[in-house]
Write a protein that holds these residues in place. Structure first.
Motif, PDB file in Angstrom:
ATOM      1  N   THR A 216      14.659 -75.581 -32.303  1.00  0.00           N
ATOM      2  CA  THR A 216      15.548 -74.549 -31.764  1.00  0.00           C
ATOM      3  C   THR A 216      16.092 -74.959 -30.402  1.00  0.00           C
ATOM      4  N   GLU A 217      15.224 -75.459 -29.541  1.00  0.00           N
ATOM      5  CA  GLU A 217      15.661 -75.862 -28.206  1.00  0.00           C
ATOM      6  C   GLU A 217      16.634 -77.037 -28.252  1.00  0.00           C
ATOM      7  N   MET A 218      16.399 -77.965 -29.159  1.00  0.00           N
ATOM      8  CA  MET A 218      17.296 -79.109 -29.294  1.00  0.00           C
ATOM      9  C   MET A 218      18.676 -78.673 -29.785  1.00  0.00           C
ATOM     10  N   ILE A 219      18.700 -77.731 -30.732  1.00  0.00           N
ATOM     11  CA  ILE A 219      19.975 -77.226 -31.259  1.00  0.00           C
ATOM     12  C   ILE A 219      20.755 -76.518 -30.151  1.00  0.00           C
ATOM     13  N   LYS A 220      20.072 -75.703 -29.366  1.00  0.00           N
ATOM     14  CA  LYS A 220      20.738 -74.988 -28.269  1.00  0.00           C
ATOM     15  C   LYS A 220      21.250 -75.964 -27.217  1.00  0.00           C
ATOM     16  N   LEU A 221      20.469 -76.995 -26.940  1.00  0.00           N
ATOM     17  CA  LEU A 221      20.881 -77.994 -25.952  1.00  0.00           C
ATOM     18  C   LEU A 221      22.103 -78.769 -26.443  1.00  0.00           C
ATOM     19  N   LEU A 222      22.092 -79.113 -27.733  1.00  0.00           N
ATOM     20  CA  LEU A 222      23.212 -79.850 -28.308  1.00  0.00           C
ATOM     21  C   LEU A 222      24.512 -79.060 -28.185  1.00  0.00           C
ATOM     22  N   ALA A 223      24.413 -77.749 -28.431  1.00  0.00           N
ATOM     23  CA  ALA A 223      25.609 -76.894 -28.372  1.00  0.00           C
ATOM     24  C   ALA A 223      25.893 -76.379 -26.969  1.00  0.00           C
ATOM     25  N   GLN A 224      24.956 -76.622 -26.058  1.00  0.00           N
ATOM     26  CA  GLN A 224      25.066 -76.110 -24.677  1.00  0.00           C
ATOM     27  C   GLN A 224      25.205 -74.586 -24.671  1.00  0.00           C
ATOM     28  N   GLU A 225      24.311 -73.959 -25.436  1.00  0.00           N
ATOM     29  CA  GLU A 225      24.255 -72.507 -25.525  1.00  0.00           C
ATOM     30  C   GLU A 225      22.816 -72.053 -25.306  1.00  0.00           C
ATOM     31  N   ASP A 226      22.650 -70.841 -24.784  1.00  0.00           N
ATOM     32  CA  ASP A 226      21.314 -70.300 -24.519  1.00  0.00           C
ATOM     33  C   ASP A 226      20.748 -69.523 -25.705  1.00  0.00           C
ATOM     34  N   ASP A 227      21.601 -69.192 -26.665  1.00  0.00           N
ATOM     35  CA  ASP A 227      21.207 -68.372 -27.805  1.00  0.00           C
ATOM     36  C   ASP A 227      21.410 -69.176 -29.091  1.00  0.00           C
ATOM     37  N   LEU A 228      20.445 -69.123 -30.018  1.00  0.00           N
ATOM     38  CA  LEU A 228      20.534 -69.914 -31.243  1.00  0.00           C
ATOM     39  C   LEU A 228      21.729 -69.494 -32.094  1.00  0.00           C
ATOM     40  N   GLU A 229      22.003 -68.206 -32.167  1.00  0.00           N
ATOM     41  CA  GLU A 229      23.140 -67.753 -32.972  1.00  0.00           C
ATOM     42  C   GLU A 229      24.450 -68.300 -32.401  1.00  0.00           C
ATOM     43  N   ASP A 230      24.603 -68.258 -31.090  1.00  0.00           N
ATOM     44  CA  ASP A 230      25.799 -68.809 -30.468  1.00  0.00           C
ATOM     45  C   ASP A 230      25.902 -70.311 -30.715  1.00  0.00           C
ATOM     46  N   ALA A 231      24.762 -70.993 -30.660  1.00  0.00           N
ATOM     47  CA  ALA A 231      24.740 -72.430 -30.906  1.00  0.00           C
ATOM     48  C   ALA A 231      25.129 -72.735 -32.346  1.00  0.00           C
ATOM     49  N   PHE A 232      24.598 -71.960 -33.272  1.00  0.00           N
ATOM     50  CA  PHE A 232      24.923 -72.136 -34.691  1.00  0.00           C
ATOM     51  C   PHE A 232      26.423 -71.986 -34.926  1.00  0.00           C
ATOM     52  N   VAL A 233      26.993 -70.905 -34.418  1.00  0.00           N
ATOM     53  CA  VAL A 233      28.420 -70.649 -34.617  1.00  0.00           C
ATOM     54  C   VAL A 233      29.267 -71.771 -34.023  1.00  0.00           C
ATOM     55  N   LYS A 234      28.912 -72.210 -32.838  1.00  0.00           N
ATOM     56  CA  LYS A 234      29.681 -73.262 -32.167  1.00  0.00           C
ATOM     57  C   LYS A 234      29.634 -74.564 -32.947  1.00  0.00           C
ATOM     58  N   LEU A 235      28.463 -74.952 -33.420  1.00  0.00           N
ATOM     59  CA  LEU A 235      28.317 -76.213 -34.144  1.00  0.00           C
ATOM     60  C   LEU A 235      29.009 -76.169 -35.500  1.00  0.00           C
ATOM     61  N   VAL A 236      28.948 -75.028 -36.152  1.00  0.00           N
ATOM     62  CA  VAL A 236      29.601 -74.868 -37.449  1.00  0.00           C
ATOM     63  C   VAL A 236      31.121 -74.906 -37.285  1.00  0.00           C
ATOM     64  N   GLU A 237      31.642 -74.216 -36.276  1.00  0.00           N
ATOM     65  CA  GLU A 237      33.093 -74.145 -36.087  1.00  0.00           C
ATOM     66  C   GLU A 237      33.695 -75.480 -35.706  1.00  0.00           C
ATOM     67  N   GLN A 238      32.892 -76.370 -35.150  1.00  0.00           N
ATOM     68  CA  GLN A 238      33.421 -77.667 -34.734  1.00  0.00           C
ATOM     69  C   GLN A 238      33.909 -78.497 -35.917  1.00  0.00           C
ATOM     70  N   VAL A 239      33.382 -78.239 -37.128  1.00  0.00           N
ATOM     71  CA  VAL A 239      33.774 -79.055 -38.291  1.00  0.00           C
ATOM     72  C   VAL A 239      34.650 -78.289 -39.262  1.00  0.00           C
ATOM     73  N   ILE A 240      34.961 -77.023 -38.982  1.00  0.00           N
ATOM     74  CA  ILE A 240      35.835 -76.250 -39.845  1.00  0.00           C
ATOM     75  C   ILE A 240      37.287 -76.505 -39.447  1.00  0.00           C
ATOM     76  N   PRO A 241      38.120 -76.992 -40.368  1.00  0.00           N
ATOM     77  CA  PRO A 241      39.511 -77.269 -40.005  1.00  0.00           C
ATOM     78  C   PRO A 241      40.286 -75.997 -39.666  1.00  0.00           C
ATOM     79  N   LEU A 242      41.164 -76.099 -38.683  1.00  0.00           N
ATOM     80  CA  LEU A 242      41.968 -74.945 -38.255  1.00  0.00           C
ATOM     81  C   LEU A 242      43.116 -74.696 -39.223  1.00  0.00           C
TER      82      LEU A 242
END
Length: 242
Positions: A216-242
């Motif tokens: 969990t801490e590694m995922i949050k650090l990778l996304a530079q977010e303090d909350d796992l849900e925010d980190a999840f959303v950020k990492l997922v959106e990075q690969v979704i085409p606009l």
């Protein structure tokens, strides 16, 4: 141990899973997360032996699932989010039925059924037909079916979805007990606080690919977010085409 090595799967030219790899070690709870359409369900179906990968391999305790499906499945307990039960069978009869399907003797099944009924708090419903069961009661029966043959590897696909607080607590306690017993647990959930609480390691898939893996801490650090849900959303959106 569950190991997925460079697995890919296409349907009609559409890539549902693209070169996915991850390891779920024994004695740990590994979270497999992803939004709808991420390829998570396809990956799990290849793990169960319901689909054959176009490329790559899946192993259960070093057994190649595609090459020796029955043996691999015997090492695996699966609880999906589709709680299909036989309405005319009791909870106890469901446990017996699945135990016999796994080749257990009647005496073994009876002893194991008693253990699971106690573990999951199923005493009041054990000898009732499952027709009319609540979501929580159905979940307990499905978990008992998953565990009846004492598998070394367990896949739980959104096991607490729609449950009340008390049943959710029982499921979480069982997951923690499985970890203590040295069993491999692959855990899927959309509840980030639950994932953070239960999982030793997290694998996030999006658009058919692994986009992040770690604690969990590694995922949050990778996304530079303090909350796992925010980190999840950020990492997922990075690969979704606009």
């Amino acid at each position: 141990m569950i190991e997925v090595k460079q697995v890919s799967k296409q349907f009609g030219g559409v890539s549902a899973v693209k070169d996915v790899s991850f390891l779920a070690p024994a004695g740990q709870v590994t979270g497999l997360l992803g939004p709808n359409g991420a390829g998570k369900s396809t990956t799990l179906r290849m793990l169960y032996g319901l689909l054959v990968p176009d490329t790559g391999q899946v192993f259960i305790d070093e057994i190649n699932v595609a090459e020796n499906t029955r043996l691999a499945q015997s090492r695996l307990g699966v609880m999906t989010d589709n709680h299909g039960l036989y309405a005319r069978l009791t909870a106890r009869e469901h446990i017996h039925y699945f135990g016999r399907l796994h080749g257990m003797e009647s005496e073994q099944v009876e002893a194991r059924a008693s253990e699971l009924i106690t573990l999951l708090g199923m005493g009041p419903i054990a000898d009732r037909r499952t027709h009319g069961f609540s979501q929580g009661e159905r979940t307990k029966v499905c978990m008992a079916q998953c565990l009846v043959h004492s598998p070394g590897n367990v896949v739980l696909d959104e096991p607490t979805n729609g449950l009340d607080v008390m049943t959710t607590r029982i499921v979480r306690e069982v997951v923690q007990e499985l970890r203590v017993m040295g069993i491999t647990v692959l855990f899927s959930s959309h509840l980030m606080h639950e994932v953070a609480r239960l999982c030793d390691n997290i694998v996030i898939v999006s658009m058919g690919e692994v986009v992040a893996e770690g604690t969990t801490e590694m995922i949050k650090l990778l996304a530079q977010e303090d909350d796992l849900e925010d980190a999840f959303v950020k990492l997922v959106e990075q690969v979704i085409p606009l």
